[in-house]
Design a protein around this motif. Structure first.
Motif, mmCIF file in Angstrom:
data_model
loop_
_atom_site.group_PDB
_atom_site.id
_atom_site.type_symbol
_atom_site.label_atom_id
_atom_site.label_comp_id
_atom_site.label_asym_id
_atom_site.label_seq_id
_atom_site.Cartn_x
_atom_site.Cartn_y
_atom_site.Cartn_z
ATOM 1 N N ALA A 196 10.815 15.183 3.391
ATOM 2 C CA ALA A 196 9.740 15.945 4.024
ATOM 3 C C ALA A 196 8.722 15.018 4.668
ATOM 4 C CB ALA A 196 9.070 16.848 2.989
ATOM 5 N N ALA A 197 8.387 13.909 3.998
ATOM 6 C CA ALA A 197 7.422 12.963 4.550
ATOM 7 C C ALA A 197 7.949 12.314 5.824
ATOM 8 C CB ALA A 197 7.089 11.894 3.508
ATOM 9 N N VAL A 198 9.218 11.942 5.842
ATOM 10 C CA VAL A 198 9.806 11.323 7.029
ATOM 11 C C VAL A 198 9.901 12.339 8.160
ATOM 12 C CG1 VAL A 198 11.903 10.265 7.966
ATOM 13 C CG2 VAL A 198 11.044 9.572 5.710
ATOM 14 N N ALA A 199 10.334 13.544 7.854
ATOM 15 C CA ALA A 199 10.449 14.576 8.881
ATOM 16 C C ALA A 199 9.095 14.861 9.523
ATOM 17 C CB ALA A 199 11.044 15.851 8.281
ATOM 18 N N ASP A 200 8.040 14.949 8.725
ATOM 19 C CA ASP A 200 6.702 15.199 9.267
ATOM 20 C C ASP A 200 6.254 14.052 10.173
ATOM 21 O OD1 ASP A 200 6.561 17.588 7.954
ATOM 22 O OD2 ASP A 200 5.310 16.855 6.309
ATOM 23 N N THR A 201 6.534 12.842 9.758
ATOM 24 C CA THR A 201 6.137 11.682 10.572
ATOM 25 C C THR A 201 6.882 11.659 11.895
ATOM 26 O OG1 THR A 201 5.688 10.415 8.559
ATOM 27 C CG2 THR A 201 5.940 9.179 10.595
ATOM 28 N N LEU A 202 8.185 11.906 11.848
ATOM 29 C CA LEU A 202 8.974 11.907 13.077
ATOM 30 C C LEU A 202 8.571 13.049 14.006
ATOM 31 C CD1 LEU A 202 12.517 11.032 11.662
ATOM 32 C CD2 LEU A 202 10.965 9.520 12.910
ATOM 33 N N ALA A 203 8.170 14.175 13.427
ATOM 34 C CA ALA A 203 7.753 15.313 14.255
ATOM 35 C C ALA A 203 6.506 14.984 15.066
ATOM 36 C CB ALA A 203 7.500 16.533 13.376
ATOM 37 N N GLY A 204 5.646 14.102 14.543
ATOM 38 C CA GLY A 204 4.437 13.727 15.262
ATOM 39 C C GLY A 204 4.575 12.465 16.088
ATOM 40 N N LEU A 205 5.796 11.935 16.187
ATOM 41 C CA LEU A 205 6.009 10.668 16.866
ATOM 42 C C LEU A 205 5.651 10.735 18.346
ATOM 43 C CD1 LEU A 205 7.054 7.760 16.936
ATOM 44 C CD2 LEU A 205 9.375 8.680 17.179
ATOM 45 N N ALA A 206 6.114 11.761 19.057
ATOM 46 C CA ALA A 206 5.878 11.851 20.497
ATOM 47 C C ALA A 206 4.388 11.904 20.804
ATOM 48 C CB ALA A 206 6.589 13.071 21.071
ATOM 49 N N LEU B 133 6.402 2.156 13.320
ATOM 50 C CA LEU B 133 6.181 3.481 12.738
ATOM 51 C C LEU B 133 5.869 3.312 11.259
ATOM 52 C CD1 LEU B 133 6.443 6.641 13.017
ATOM 53 C CD2 LEU B 133 8.820 6.342 12.306
ATOM 54 N N ARG B 134 4.809 3.978 10.802
ATOM 55 C CA ARG B 134 4.426 3.904 9.396
ATOM 56 C C ARG B 134 4.679 5.243 8.720
ATOM 57 N NH1 ARG B 134 -1.077 0.306 9.506
ATOM 58 N NH2 ARG B 134 -1.957 2.124 10.538
ATOM 59 N N VAL B 135 5.396 5.177 7.615
ATOM 60 C CA VAL B 135 5.697 6.370 6.824
ATOM 61 C C VAL B 135 5.104 6.179 5.439
ATOM 62 C CG1 VAL B 135 7.493 7.829 5.849
ATOM 63 C CG2 VAL B 135 7.842 6.764 8.091
ATOM 64 N N THR B 136 4.209 7.069 5.029
ATOM 65 C CA THR B 136 3.662 7.022 3.675
ATOM 66 C C THR B 136 4.692 7.582 2.701
ATOM 67 O OG1 THR B 136 1.401 7.281 4.499
ATOM 68 C CG2 THR B 136 1.793 7.782 2.177
ATOM 69 N N THR C 208 0.811 -1.213 0.000
ATOM 70 C CA THR C 208 0.000 0.000 0.000
ATOM 71 C C THR C 208 0.849 1.269 0.000
ATOM 72 O OG1 THR C 208 -0.190 -0.186 2.413
ATOM 73 C CG2 THR C 208 -1.980 -1.097 1.098
ATOM 74 N N GLY C 209 2.168 1.142 -0.171
ATOM 75 C CA GLY C 209 3.027 2.313 -0.343
ATOM 76 C C GLY C 209 3.536 2.941 0.925
ATOM 77 N N GLU C 210 3.766 2.135 1.960
ATOM 78 C CA GLU C 210 4.292 2.649 3.220
ATOM 79 C C GLU C 210 5.593 1.939 3.574
ATOM 80 O OE1 GLU C 210 0.301 3.724 5.770
ATOM 81 O OE2 GLU C 210 0.874 1.620 5.603
ATOM 82 N N LEU C 211 6.403 2.610 4.389
ATOM 83 C CA LEU C 211 7.533 1.970 5.042
ATOM 84 C C LEU C 211 7.136 1.649 6.471
ATOM 85 C CD1 LEU C 211 10.597 4.135 3.916
ATOM 86 C CD2 LEU C 211 9.748 2.007 2.916
ATOM 87 N N LEU C 212 7.513 0.453 6.936
ATOM 88 C CA LEU C 212 7.297 0.061 8.324
ATOM 89 C C LEU C 212 8.646 -0.017 9.016
ATOM 90 C CD1 LEU C 212 4.611 -2.788 8.219
ATOM 91 C CD2 LEU C 212 4.301 -0.390 8.854
ATOM 92 N N LEU C 213 8.781 0.741 10.105
ATOM 93 C CA LEU C 213 10.011 0.748 10.900
ATOM 94 C C LEU C 213 9.663 0.374 12.323
ATOM 95 C CD1 LEU C 213 9.945 3.569 8.959
ATOM 96 C CD2 LEU C 213 12.341 3.547 9.650
ATOM 97 N N SER C 214 10.553 -0.335 13.001
ATOM 98 C CA SER C 214 10.310 -0.731 14.388
ATOM 99 C C SER C 214 11.289 -0.009 15.312
ATOM 100 C CB SER C 214 10.458 -2.239 14.564
ATOM 101 O OG SER C 214 11.787 -2.653 14.294
ATOM 102 N N HIS C 215 10.768 0.485 16.432
ATOM 103 C CA HIS C 215 11.621 1.103 17.446
ATOM 104 C C HIS C 215 12.358 -0.004 18.192
ATOM 105 C CE1 HIS C 215 12.973 3.543 20.821
ATOM 106 N NE2 HIS C 215 12.568 4.617 20.176
ATOM 107 N N ARG C 216 13.659 0.129 18.307
ATOM 108 C CA ARG C 216 14.479 -0.954 18.840
ATOM 109 C C ARG C 216 14.194 -1.265 20.303
ATOM 110 N NH1 ARG C 216 18.589 -1.826 15.082
ATOM 111 N NH2 ARG C 216 18.915 -0.107 13.605
ATOM 112 N N LYS C 217 13.748 -0.296 21.081
ATOM 113 C CA LYS C 217 13.542 -0.509 22.516
ATOM 114 C C LYS C 217 12.079 -0.418 22.929
ATOM 115 C CE LYS C 217 18.119 1.215 23.886
ATOM 116 N NZ LYS C 217 18.863 2.219 24.717
ATOM 117 N N GLN C 218 11.304 0.371 22.216
ATOM 118 C CA GLN C 218 9.932 0.627 22.653
ATOM 119 C C GLN C 218 8.902 -0.278 21.976
ATOM 120 O OE1 GLN C 218 9.419 4.844 22.045
ATOM 121 N NE2 GLN C 218 10.976 5.377 23.560
#
Length: 435
Positions: free
Chosen positions: A398-408, A385-388, A371-381
């Motif tokens: 820009a897409a990765v930066a926006d996703t990481l900015a909303g992570l918390a 994380l899904r990135v379109t 479906t056009g996403e990257l799936l990443l796993s947090h090593r400790k938590q």
């Protein structure tokens, strides 16, 4: 949902009397695969160590878990695979192989594969195990005949259902046990199903020094020409020879290895090839994400990487993932996230040293979904994380930066819902199947 937790059934936590607040347990996300309808299967490990010096006190355990998640992240079902259970012993028909990986067949069947040649089929609901194939860890110096029935150490599936595999062999060079040495593909229309193991056609081999092989070492379903791959009946030149010709002494042939090949199209595959590692560190050593077609012809490589500045060796970040539906490939290591088009052109390099992308050092790239996403796993938590991914890979930053900015914010919302203890996300919903 930007993130969702990799959950553990509350019933399993209770039956093991596992204390999430203790420090004697661990969890690790191993792999994941997405489906065409947006669901996700996640492979993880859960273990608890017996107290040091206590012997077997009935507390130590090792499990694999496969969780099925809805598109919104809800846990739908979990398969619990017990390799070691409290009190000792192994209870599963599934062998504990290395580098476990998942894929999905066109009919929805889930495939679990692991080293050296173990492959298992699961029903989509994870409630049954219709077929198993496994490879014996027979030492390479043993003259005992093979009694196993292997398939592949890794399996990836093209949109058309073709299988792209890494297959293992016995008696390669001086390796004591079976090692992944063959890139092999199924023919279009071939079927992997209970009672039916398709023929795989070898298109490349890592090493050709197999003079110690004997007739019983042949694996009948992996063929080159009209006969099984054995001794000199194999593709040549080897990938080791090709890499040595290109890099010279920069490519260490001794200990060279392959990682999971992935399809970029029905007839084009990206193959991670690495030289043998050094105890003192291997940063700067040669490697290649080679591009092979279905005839074994080298079509180039995923380019634009510096052997030192972009090295995957530090941290052993060897995984490459691809989206064959859109002809794109991706890699994440300590130094950056990289994206290529199918012709091998580097379209994006996101350095983890730069502020917007520093959080990527906490993640491992698992897969690119249909479906056009990257799936990443947090090593400790233990969060996914899904990135379109945008259509234009040059705007991936820009897409990765926006996703990481909303992570918390997304993580806090998940914590309110699940109330994890020590990053153990327990789940009371969803069916649990012990296999």
């Amino acid at each position: 949902m930007t993130i969702f937790p990799v959950t553990v059934p509350a019933s399993l936590v209770s039956s093991l009397a596992l204390d999430p607040a203790a420090d004697d347990w661990g969890q690790a996300v191993r792999h994941a695969v997405g489906t065409t309808d947006g669901e996700t299967y996640v492979l993880s490990g859960l273990w608890r160590e017996a107290p040091r010096g206590s012997g077997d006190d009935g507390r130590g355990c090792i499990h694999q878990l496969i969780t099925r998640h809805a598109p919104d992240g809800e846990t739908l079902a979990t398969a619990v695979i017990a390799h070691e259970v409290p009190g000792g012993g192994a209870t599963s028909a599934i062998r504990r192989g290395g580098n476990g990986n998942l894929s999905v067949l066109p009919d929805g069947t889930l495939v679990l594969s692991s080293k050296p040649g173990n492959t298992y089929l699961f029903t989509p609901g994870l409630d049954r195990l219709p077929a198993t194939w496994s490879m014996d860890e027979r030492p390479g110096w043993s003259d005992e005949p093979q009694t196993d029935d292997p398939f592949a150490a890794t399996v990836a599936v093209t949109p058309g259902g073709r299988l792209v595999c890494l297959a293992s062999e016995h008696r390669v060079e001086n390796w004591g046990y079976a090692r992944g040495n063959l890139i092999a593909v199924s023919e279009p229309g071939a079927r992997l199903a209970p009672g039916h193991k398709p023929v795989l056609r070898a298109v490349a081999t890592l090493k050709t020094d197999v003079k110690r092989q004997k007739e019983p070492d042949a694996v009948p379903h992996v063929r080159f020409g009209d006969a099984p791959v054995l001794q000199d009946n194999r593709p040549s030149p080897s990938l080791t020879e090709t890499m040595s010709a290109r890099f010279g002494w920069g490519f260490r042939k001794d200990g060279a290895f392959l990682f999971r090949p992935v399809p970029l199209a029905e007839d084009l595959y990206a193959v991670p090839v690495f030289g043998g590692t050094y105890r003192s560190g291997s940063r700067g050593q040669a490697f290649s994400f080679a591009l092979l077609d279905d005839q074994g012809t080298l079509r180039g490589e995923l380019g634009g990487l510096d052997l030192h500045a972009d090295s995957p060796y530090n941290g052993a970040n060897y995984r490459l993932t691809a989206d064959p539906y859109r002809g794109r490939a991706f890699h994440l290591n300590r130094y950056g996230l990289y994206a290529w088009t199918a012709d091998g052109t580097l379209q994006a390099r996101l350095p983890t040293a730069e502020a917007p992308f520093k959080a990527l050092t906490n993640f491992e790239l698992l897969t690119a979904t249909p479906t056009g996403e990257l799936l990443l796993s947090h090593r400790k938590q233990h969060l996914l994380l899904r990135v379109t991914v945008p259509d234009d890979l040059t705007t991936l930053g820009a897409a990765v930066a926006d996703t990481l900015a909303g992570l918390a914010r997304a993580r806090n919302a998940a914590k309110k819902r699940h109330a994890p203890v020590n990053w153990l996300w327990t789940e009371g919903n969803g069916a649990v199947h012990h296999l």
